[in-house]
Write a protein that holds these residues in place. Sequence first.
Motif, short mmCIF file in Angstrom:
data_model
loop_
_atom_site.label_atom_id
_atom_site.label_comp_id
_atom_site.label_asym_id
_atom_site.label_seq_id
_atom_site.Cartn_x
_atom_site.Cartn_y
_atom_site.Cartn_z
N TYR A 97 0.72 -1.10 -0.09
CA TYR A 97 -0.08 0.12 -0.02
C TYR A 97 0.85 1.23 -0.03
N VAL A 98 1.74 1.25 1.03
CA VAL A 98 2.70 2.43 1.12
C VAL A 98 3.39 2.72 -0.50
N LEU A 111 -5.03 0.49 -2.28
CA LEU A 111 -5.60 -0.50 -1.73
C LEU A 111 -5.83 -1.73 -2.77
N LEU A 112 -6.16 -1.35 -3.91
CA LEU A 112 -6.23 -2.05 -5.13
C LEU A 112 -4.80 -2.83 -5.57
N TYR A 113 -4.09 -1.64 -5.59
CA TYR A 113 -2.61 -2.29 -5.93
C TYR A 113 -2.11 -3.28 -4.70
N SER A 114 -2.48 -3.18 -3.65
CA SER A 114 -2.08 -3.96 -2.78
C SER A 114 -2.55 -5.33 -2.78
N ALA A 115 -3.94 -5.22 -3.21
CA ALA A 115 -4.63 -6.65 -3.58
C ALA A 115 -4.20 -7.40 -4.89
N SER A 118 -0.92 -8.94 -3.69
CA SER A 118 -1.18 -10.04 -2.95
C SER A 118 -1.67 -11.29 -3.72
N SER A 119 -2.50 -11.08 -4.77
CA SER A 119 -3.10 -11.77 -5.75
C SER A 119 -1.82 -12.55 -6.54
N ILE A 120 -0.87 -11.66 -7.11
CA ILE A 120 0.14 -12.23 -7.57
C ILE A 120 0.84 -13.12 -6.90
N LEU A 137 -5.77 -13.79 0.85
CA LEU A 137 -6.12 -12.64 -0.45
C LEU A 137 -7.13 -11.52 0.21
N LEU A 138 -7.65 -11.92 1.48
CA LEU A 138 -8.58 -10.74 1.96
C LEU A 138 -7.76 -9.90 3.27
#
Length: 241
Positions: A97-98, A111-115, A118-120, A137-138
């Motif tokens: 996120y940072v 937040l979407l980039y963090s997700a 995480s998904s990658i 994932l959550l």
Amino acid sequence: MASPDAAGERSPGPSKLNGPVRALDLQGLKRDTTYFLGYQFAAVALINLWPEEDTNYENDKKVGWESWRHNVTHPKWDDDRAVVNYILHPYWGAGYYVRARERGLHGTQALLYSALLSSIFEFGAEALVENVSYQDLLVTPLLGSLLGEHVFWPLRQRILAKQEAHSTADRVLLVLTDPLAALNAGVDRVLGRGVEVSLTTPLSPLGTSLRPCEGAVPHCLSGAIRGGSKPRWGVQLRLQW
């Protein structure tokens, strides 16, 4: 006046305690994401050295296409220890996120980039050795983004707003609150500050417009697929230094 980030680079945006402090840097974000694609395999290799009861990695399991396909198609609620699921994962989610905020993205975008990262990791290297985890994932992006926005980000802004020279503790906190920047800086030092990183998306043809390194570029490492005039589709990671 621009402020240095954890990687030692100066940011183009103004320094403010609240609100955006970075100009949008999509090229830098692309670079961060490309590096992360490599980090995930190193991370899985290191975690695989830990005791199996701490990670749930099946160290003696054959790793390959079949294990990856099974693990991405059979997600589950894992039974990792609480310190892994609710401390380590949110920490890295906050780091993602940072990094996005430092590249000029705002709350929801970060937040979407963090997700995304995480998904990658979940559907990428880690899926070679264990099932995709619903918690990861959550929890990673959601709790991580809360931690990043309300703890890491304000802490960084207070440090960067200081007029006096940063103390050792300040520099350590800047690294801890943006670990990807520190890792990227280390890779840059190994490859050279002039390293150029490019990532061709899966929707781009390979083999028709790519050329070997020429001119002033002395070294080239490329994952391009070459040969013939027929376009071939895939992902290309290219490093030039």
